[in-house]
Design a protein around this motif. Structure first.
Motif, PDB file in Angstrom:
ATOM      1  N   ASP A  59      23.389 -27.514  41.924  1.00 19.76           N
ATOM      2  CA  ASP A  59      22.614 -26.546  42.685  1.00 19.76           C
ATOM      3  C   ASP A  59      22.232 -25.358  41.801  1.00 19.76           C
ATOM      4  O   ASP A  59      21.106 -24.866  41.857  1.00 19.76           O
ATOM      5  CB  ASP A  59      23.416 -26.049  43.890  1.00 19.76           C
ATOM      6  CG  ASP A  59      23.596 -27.124  44.955  1.00 19.76           C
ATOM      7  OD1 ASP A  59      22.856 -28.125  44.916  1.00 19.76           O
ATOM      8  OD2 ASP A  59      24.481 -26.965  45.811  1.00 19.76           O
ATOM      9  N   PHE A  60      23.167 -24.905  41.014  1.00 17.66           N
ATOM     10  CA  PHE A  60      22.918 -23.782  40.119  1.00 17.66           C
ATOM     11  C   PHE A  60      21.826 -24.133  39.111  1.00 17.66           C
ATOM     12  O   PHE A  60      20.904 -23.349  38.869  1.00 17.66           O
ATOM     13  CB  PHE A  60      24.216 -23.415  39.394  1.00 17.66           C
ATOM     14  CG  PHE A  60      24.101 -22.198  38.522  1.00 17.66           C
ATOM     15  CD1 PHE A  60      24.371 -20.937  39.029  1.00 17.66           C
ATOM     16  CD2 PHE A  60      23.741 -22.320  37.195  1.00 17.66           C
ATOM     17  CE1 PHE A  60      24.275 -19.805  38.214  1.00 17.66           C
ATOM     18  CE2 PHE A  60      23.643 -21.205  36.383  1.00 17.66           C
ATOM     19  CZ  PHE A  60      23.902 -19.944  36.892  1.00 17.66           C
TER      20      PHE A  60
ATOM     21  N   PRO B  39      28.061 -27.688  43.118  1.00 17.04           N
ATOM     22  CA  PRO B  39      27.592 -26.335  42.837  1.00 17.04           C
ATOM     23  C   PRO B  39      26.872 -26.221  41.500  1.00 17.04           C
ATOM     24  O   PRO B  39      25.887 -25.520  41.384  1.00 17.04           O
ATOM     25  CB  PRO B  39      28.889 -25.517  42.866  1.00 17.04           C
ATOM     26  CG  PRO B  39      29.775 -26.267  43.812  1.00 17.04           C
ATOM     27  CD  PRO B  39      29.454 -27.719  43.563  1.00 17.04           C
TER      28      PRO B  39
ATOM     29  N   LEU C 276      23.187 -20.063  47.413  1.00 15.42           N
ATOM     30  CA  LEU C 276      24.361 -20.093  46.546  1.00 15.42           C
ATOM     31  C   LEU C 276      25.219 -18.848  46.747  1.00 15.42           C
ATOM     32  O   LEU C 276      26.450 -18.931  46.799  1.00 15.42           O
ATOM     33  CB  LEU C 276      23.931 -20.191  45.078  1.00 15.42           C
ATOM     34  CG  LEU C 276      23.305 -21.521  44.633  1.00 15.42           C
ATOM     35  CD1 LEU C 276      22.796 -21.409  43.203  1.00 15.42           C
ATOM     36  CD2 LEU C 276      24.323 -22.653  44.741  1.00 15.42           C
TER      37      LEU C 276
END
Length: 200
Positions: free
Chosen positions: A50-51, A47, A79
């Motif tokens: 990805d963020f 995550p 997300l």
């Protein structure tokens, strides 16, 4: 919308600066219940990765790359779908949704993007809890970045949206928060830039 409001809106197409908010973590765009946006396939990345990728895309869009707006919105939408209660993802989703006003000359579409984005930002602010004051995302409390992002968007809007006063209050809230001193330098600089822009 009256003709006068339409004129003011067209005359204030400073919506190109919508989304000029936090430099360090320009992040999240999502749309839970908002207009459909491009779908992206989730990757196996963590995550945080990805963020960071979404934040980088958003940063390009914020800095004037119109071609980056749709990809940024798609990334943050993915997300937010995975974490629908995350106010930080939602506030960036709202900022990116409003930023779509840059991509059309049709007044009703500009207005629609702005209003949809503002609705998401309002939802994000309403979802903040005391826990978000200590939950960190890249060294910044979620509550602080959510408020700064909302403030930056509100202050960039034409006066007809009546968000300037709330934007100033949110900015002051961030400036006077004791947690600000412990945030990364890039975030503190973003706060200072927005404050200086508002004071000019």
């Amino acid at each position: 919308m009256s003709r006068r409001h339409l004129f003011l809106f067209l005359a204030a197409i400073k919506l190109g600066v919508l989304g000029a908010m936090t430099a360090p973590a320009a992040s999240a765009l999502s749309t839970d219940g908002m207009p459909a946006s491009p779908r992206v396939v989730a990757t196996a990345a963590t995550p945080a990765t990805d963020f960071d990728q979404a934040a980088a895309t958003f940063g390009r869009a914020r800095d004037g790359d119109h071609a980056a707006i749709a990809p940024a919105l798609a990334q943050f939408t993915a997300l937010l779908q995975a974490q629908p209660d995350d106010p930080l993802l939602r506030v960036y989703a709202g900022a990116a949704t409003a930023m779509q006003a840059r991509t059309t000359w049709m007044p009703w579409k500009k207005m629609g993007h702005a209003e949809d984005g503002l609705a998401m930002i309002d939802q994000a602010l309403a979802r903040l809890t005391p826990a978000h004051a200590t939950e960190l995302r890249r060294g910044v409390p979620v509550a602080l970045e959510t408020r700064l992002t909302a403030a930056g968007t509100f202050l960039a809007l034409p006066a007809m949206f009546h968000r300037g006063e709330r934007g100033r209050r949110l900015l002051e809230q961030v400036q006077h928060d004791p947690a600000l001193a412990a945030t990364p330098a890039a975030f503190r600089e973003a706060v200072q830039r927005l404050a200086a822009k508002e004071a000019a």
